[in-house]
Scaffold this motif. Structure first.
Motif, PDB file in Angstrom:
ATOM      1  N   ALA A   1       0.834  -1.189   0.000  1.00  0.00           N
ATOM      2  CA  ALA A   1       0.000   0.000   0.000  1.00  0.00           C
ATOM      3  C   ALA A   1       0.874   1.247   0.000  1.00  0.00           C
ATOM      4  O   ALA A   1       1.829   1.351   0.761  1.00  0.00           O
ATOM      5  N   SER A   2       0.560   2.195  -0.869  1.00  0.00           N
ATOM      6  CA  SER A   2       1.351   3.412  -1.005  1.00  0.00           C
ATOM      7  C   SER A   2       0.409   4.579  -1.243  1.00  0.00           C
ATOM      8  O   SER A   2      -0.277   4.617  -2.258  1.00  0.00           O
ATOM      9  N   ALA A   3       0.397   5.537  -0.291  1.00  0.00           N
ATOM     10  CA  ALA A   3      -0.426   6.733  -0.449  1.00  0.00           C
ATOM     11  C   ALA A   3      -1.848   6.344  -0.799  1.00  0.00           C
ATOM     12  O   ALA A   3      -2.519   5.716  -0.016  1.00  0.00           O
ATOM     13  N   SER A   4      -2.335   6.707  -1.995  1.00  0.00           N
ATOM     14  CA  SER A   4      -3.723   6.424  -2.354  1.00  0.00           C
ATOM     15  C   SER A   4      -3.842   5.285  -3.347  1.00  0.00           C
ATOM     16  O   SER A   4      -4.897   5.081  -3.929  1.00  0.00           O
ATOM     17  N   VAL A   5      -2.744   4.539  -3.590  1.00  0.00           N
ATOM     18  CA  VAL A   5      -2.793   3.430  -4.535  1.00  0.00           C
ATOM     19  C   VAL A   5      -2.317   2.159  -3.856  1.00  0.00           C
ATOM     20  O   VAL A   5      -1.647   2.187  -2.819  1.00  0.00           O
TER      21      VAL A   5
ATOM     22  N   ALA B   1       3.002  -7.565   8.876  1.00  0.00           N
ATOM     23  CA  ALA B   1       2.668  -6.169   8.578  1.00  0.00           C
ATOM     24  C   ALA B   1       2.576  -5.401   9.890  1.00  0.00           C
ATOM     25  O   ALA B   1       2.188  -5.953  10.922  1.00  0.00           O
ATOM     26  N   ILE B   2       2.930  -4.112   9.855  1.00  0.00           N
ATOM     27  CA  ILE B   2       2.916  -3.243  11.033  1.00  0.00           C
ATOM     28  C   ILE B   2       1.802  -2.217  10.901  1.00  0.00           C
ATOM     29  O   ILE B   2       1.598  -1.628   9.837  1.00  0.00           O
TER      30      ILE B   2
ATOM     31  N   HIS C   1      -0.651   2.874  14.147  1.00  0.00           N
ATOM     32  CA  HIS C   1      -1.700   3.550  14.910  1.00  0.00           C
ATOM     33  C   HIS C   1      -2.126   2.733  16.125  1.00  0.00           C
ATOM     34  O   HIS C   1      -2.407   3.285  17.184  1.00  0.00           O
ATOM     35  N   SER C   2      -2.180   1.416  15.974  1.00  0.00           N
ATOM     36  CA  SER C   2      -2.543   0.553  17.098  1.00  0.00           C
ATOM     37  C   SER C   2      -1.312  -0.068  17.739  1.00  0.00           C
ATOM     38  O   SER C   2      -1.438  -0.865  18.665  1.00  0.00           O
ATOM     39  N   ASN C   3      -0.103   0.290  17.236  1.00  0.00           N
ATOM     40  CA  ASN C   3       1.147  -0.239  17.763  1.00  0.00           C
ATOM     41  C   ASN C   3       1.116  -1.762  17.756  1.00  0.00           C
ATOM     42  O   ASN C   3       1.398  -2.425  18.758  1.00  0.00           O
ATOM     43  N   SER C   4       0.765  -2.323  16.576  1.00  0.00           N
ATOM     44  CA  SER C   4       0.546  -3.762  16.462  1.00  0.00           C
ATOM     45  C   SER C   4       1.324  -4.358  15.298  1.00  0.00           C
ATOM     46  O   SER C   4       1.625  -3.684  14.311  1.00  0.00           O
ATOM     47  N   LEU C   5       1.610  -5.643  15.427  1.00  0.00           N
ATOM     48  CA  LEU C   5       2.199  -6.449  14.367  1.00  0.00           C
ATOM     49  C   LEU C   5       1.187  -7.519  13.974  1.00  0.00           C
ATOM     50  O   LEU C   5       0.647  -8.224  14.835  1.00  0.00           O
ATOM     51  N   PHE C   6       0.892  -7.629  12.674  1.00  0.00           N
ATOM     52  CA  PHE C   6       0.013  -8.673  12.168  1.00  0.00           C
ATOM     53  C   PHE C   6       0.866  -9.768  11.536  1.00  0.00           C
ATOM     54  O   PHE C   6       1.879  -9.483  10.898  1.00  0.00           O
TER      55      PHE C   6
ATOM     56  N   ILE D   1      -0.605  -9.862   3.390  1.00  0.00           N
ATOM     57  CA  ILE D   1      -1.271  -8.720   3.993  1.00  0.00           C
ATOM     58  C   ILE D   1      -0.444  -7.454   3.802  1.00  0.00           C
ATOM     59  O   ILE D   1       0.774  -7.501   3.660  1.00  0.00           O
ATOM     60  N   ALA D   2      -1.129  -6.307   3.790  1.00  0.00           N
ATOM     61  CA  ALA D   2      -0.480  -5.001   3.700  1.00  0.00           C
ATOM     62  C   ALA D   2      -1.348  -3.999   4.427  1.00  0.00           C
ATOM     63  O   ALA D   2      -2.569  -4.181   4.546  1.00  0.00           O
ATOM     64  N   ILE D   3      -0.744  -2.942   4.931  1.00  0.00           N
ATOM     65  CA  ILE D   3      -1.469  -1.929   5.694  1.00  0.00           C
ATOM     66  C   ILE D   3      -1.141  -0.545   5.149  1.00  0.00           C
ATOM     67  O   ILE D   3       0.020  -0.213   4.924  1.00  0.00           O
ATOM     68  N   ASP D   4      -2.197   0.250   4.930  1.00  0.00           N
ATOM     69  CA  ASP D   4      -2.037   1.661   4.606  1.00  0.00           C
ATOM     70  C   ASP D   4      -2.108   2.417   5.923  1.00  0.00           C
ATOM     71  O   ASP D   4      -3.188   2.644   6.465  1.00  0.00           O
ATOM     72  N   GLU D   5      -0.950   2.792   6.468  1.00  0.00           N
ATOM     73  CA  GLU D   5      -0.909   3.409   7.788  1.00  0.00           C
ATOM     74  C   GLU D   5      -1.553   4.789   7.796  1.00  0.00           C
ATOM     75  O   GLU D   5      -2.083   5.228   8.815  1.00  0.00           O
ATOM     76  N   SER D   6      -1.531   5.493   6.666  1.00  0.00           N
ATOM     77  CA  SER D   6      -2.057   6.852   6.639  1.00  0.00           C
ATOM     78  C   SER D   6      -3.576   6.878   6.779  1.00  0.00           C
ATOM     79  O   SER D   6      -4.133   7.808   7.353  1.00  0.00           O
ATOM     80  N   ARG D   7      -4.256   5.849   6.255  1.00  0.00           N
ATOM     81  CA  ARG D   7      -5.718   5.831   6.309  1.00  0.00           C
ATOM     82  C   ARG D   7      -6.269   4.694   7.152  1.00  0.00           C
ATOM     83  O   ARG D   7      -7.485   4.567   7.306  1.00  0.00           O
ATOM     84  N   GLY D   8      -5.400   3.875   7.726  1.00  0.00           N
ATOM     85  CA  GLY D   8      -5.856   2.835   8.627  1.00  0.00           C
ATOM     86  C   GLY D   8      -6.536   1.672   7.948  1.00  0.00           C
ATOM     87  O   GLY D   8      -7.370   0.992   8.558  1.00  0.00           O
ATOM     88  N   PHE D   9      -6.202   1.384   6.689  1.00  0.00           N
ATOM     89  CA  PHE D   9      -6.806   0.262   5.981  1.00  0.00           C
ATOM     90  C   PHE D   9      -5.896  -0.959   6.040  1.00  0.00           C
ATOM     91  O   PHE D   9      -4.679  -0.856   5.939  1.00  0.00           O
ATOM     92  N   PHE D  10      -6.503  -2.108   6.152  1.00  0.00           N
ATOM     93  CA  PHE D  10      -5.814  -3.394   6.186  1.00  0.00           C
ATOM     94  C   PHE D  10      -6.258  -4.179   4.963  1.00  0.00           C
ATOM     95  O   PHE D  10      -7.455  -4.313   4.705  1.00  0.00           O
ATOM     96  N   PHE D  11      -5.291  -4.698   4.187  1.00  0.00           N
ATOM     97  CA  PHE D  11      -5.596  -5.449   2.976  1.00  0.00           C
ATOM     98  C   PHE D  11      -5.075  -6.873   3.125  1.00  0.00           C
ATOM     99  O   PHE D  11      -4.002  -7.095   3.693  1.00  0.00           O
ATOM    100  N   ARG D  12      -5.812  -7.840   2.593  1.00  0.00           N
ATOM    101  CA  ARG D  12      -5.333  -9.220   2.587  1.00  0.00           C
ATOM    102  C   ARG D  12      -5.826  -9.910   1.322  1.00  0.00           C
ATOM    103  O   ARG D  12      -6.859  -9.551   0.749  1.00  0.00           O
ATOM    104  N   THR D  13      -5.061 -10.899   0.906  1.00  0.00           N
ATOM    105  CA  THR D  13      -5.383 -11.609  -0.324  1.00  0.00           C
ATOM    106  C   THR D  13      -6.333 -12.762  -0.055  1.00  0.00           C
ATOM    107  O   THR D  13      -6.446 -13.267   1.050  1.00  0.00           O
ATOM    108  N   ASP D  14      -6.993 -13.189  -1.125  1.00  0.00           N
ATOM    109  CA  ASP D  14      -7.924 -14.318  -1.099  1.00  0.00           C
ATOM    110  C   ASP D  14      -7.811 -14.986  -2.464  1.00  0.00           C
ATOM    111  O   ASP D  14      -8.037 -14.355  -3.494  1.00  0.00           O
ATOM    112  N   GLU D  15      -7.424 -16.267  -2.470  1.00  0.00           N
ATOM    113  CA  GLU D  15      -7.188 -16.943  -3.746  1.00  0.00           C
ATOM    114  C   GLU D  15      -8.467 -17.206  -4.520  1.00  0.00           C
ATOM    115  O   GLU D  15      -8.425 -17.545  -5.697  1.00  0.00           O
ATOM    116  N   ASN D  16      -9.625 -17.040  -3.891  1.00  0.00           N
ATOM    117  CA  ASN D  16     -10.893 -17.210  -4.603  1.00  0.00           C
ATOM    118  C   ASN D  16     -11.173 -15.957  -5.414  1.00  0.00           C
ATOM    119  O   ASN D  16     -11.622 -14.954  -4.899  1.00  0.00           O
TER     120      ASN D  16
END
Length: 268
Positions: free
Chosen positions: A4-8, A184-185, A188-193, A226-241
Motif C-alpha cells: 500500500a502506497s499513499a492512495s494506490v 505487517a505493522i 496507529h494501534s502499535n501492532s504487528l500482524f 497482507i499489507a497496511i495503509d498506515e495513513s488511512r488505517g486500511f488493512f488489505f489481505r489476499t484471497d485466492e478465490n
C-alpha cells in the motif's frame, strides 16, 4: 503480494503486477509476463519486487511518477545474488532489507543494491523449503521483524524475531505457527500482524500479547498476504478465490478488525 502506497495499492500475482486505487474501482496491469513474483515494496518513487529469471531469483525495480504510475518500462536489477524472498524498505534511510534463503541471512543494501550488509542469521532449512521469511520494518520503533524457526527446531512452531535496523539486539519477539509467510505493522494501534496457514494474528509491539483474528473461513487463502495503509488505517489481505483483495479497517482503538466494513476487489 501487496504493497500500500499513499492512495494506490500494488498487487502481484505469480506473473503480473497491478496498480489499483484503494477503493478497487480502477485496476490496471502495469507489469506483465514475469515469473514467480513475490514481495512488493516501494520507496523513493520506485517499486521493488522479487522474481525468478532464468532460474535465478532477483530483486528488481521500476521508477514511478508522483501518482504511482510507471515512468517507463525499464526494469532494473537490484540484487542478483543469493536467493532473496521477502523484502522491506526503511523509508527514512532508503535501505532495502531482504531474506536470503540460500545463505540463511537477513541482508540490507541501499536502493541500488550497493553497500550490502548482513543483519542477522536465519536458523532453519524451513526458510529454504518455503522460500519465504516474512519481513517488515517498524519505522516508528526503528526495528526489524522477520519469521524464522524457533530454537527448538520444531517445524510446527516458528519464531517472530526482532532486531534494530543495524542488526543489533537480535532476539525472539513471539512464537507463531508453521507456514508463516507474511508480516505487517500498524503504527496507529502499535501492532504487528502475522499470517500462518489459515490463521491471522495480531501482536502488541509493546507486550507481544497475541490475539487470533481469523482461523480458516471460506474466504481465507492458505497463505494470505497482507499489507497496511498506515495513513488511512486500511488493512488489505489476499484471497485466492477470485483472486480477490479484501479491505478492512484496522480500528486502532479496538483489538479486532472491523469485518463489517470489509470490501473486496477482484483482479482481471
Amino acid at each position: 503480494a501487496g504493497s500500500a502506497s499513499a492512495s494506490v495499492l500494488y498487487v502481484a500475482t505469480d506473473t503480473d503486477i497491478y496498480l489499483t486505487d484503494q477503493e478497487g474501482e480502477s485496476v490496471l496491469k502495469v507489469i506483465a509476463g514475469r515469473n514467480d513474483l513475490r514481495g512488493l515494496a516501494w520507496a523513493d518513487n520506485r517499486l521493488f519486487w522479487v522474481e525468478t529469471d532464468n532460474g535465478i531469483r532477483k530483486i528488481r525495480s521500476v521508477r514511478l511518477d508522483k501518482s504511482g504510475f510507471l515512468t517507463s518500462g525499464i526494469i532494473y536489477d537490484v540484487i542478483t545474488e543469493g536467493d532473496p524472498s521477502s523484502i522491506a524498505i526503511d523509508h527514512v534511510a532508503n535501505r532495502l532489507y531482504w531474506a536470503d534463503s540460500q545463505n540463511l541471512k537477513i541482508k540490507s543494501s541501499d536502493l541500488d543494491g550497493n553497500d550490502v550488509t548482513e543483519i542477522a542469521e536465519l536458523h532453519s532449512e524451513w526458510i529454504q523449503s518455503w522460500n519465504a521469511a516474512g519481513i517488515v520494518i517498524d519505522h516508528a520503533g526503528g526495528a526489524l521483524y522477520w519469521m524464522d524457526a524457533n530454537d527448538a527446531g520444531d517445524s510446527y512452531s516458528l519464531a517472530i524475531r526482532k532486531s534494530n535496523l543495524d542488526g543489533s539486539g537480535v532476539g525472539d519477539f513471539a512464537t507463531t505457527y508453521a507456514n508463516g509467510v507474511n508480516l505487517a505493522i500498524d503504527k496507529h494501534s502499535n501492532s504487528l500482524f502475522s499470517t500462518s496457514g489459515f490463521r491471522l494474528h495480531r501482536y502488541s509491539l509493546q507486550t507481544a500479547e497475541a490475539i487470533k483474528l481469523m482461523d480458516g473461513g471460506g474466504f481465507m487463502t492458505t497463505h494470505p498476504i497482507i499489507a497496511i495503509d498506515e495513513s488511512r488505517g486500511f488493512f488489505f489481505r489476499t484471497d485466492e478465490n477470485g483472486p480477490r483483495i479484501w479491505r478492512m479497517n484496522t480500528l486502532a482503538d479496538y483489538p479486532y478488525l472491523n469485518f463489517d466494513s470489509s470490501t473486496y476487489m477482484t483482479l482481471p
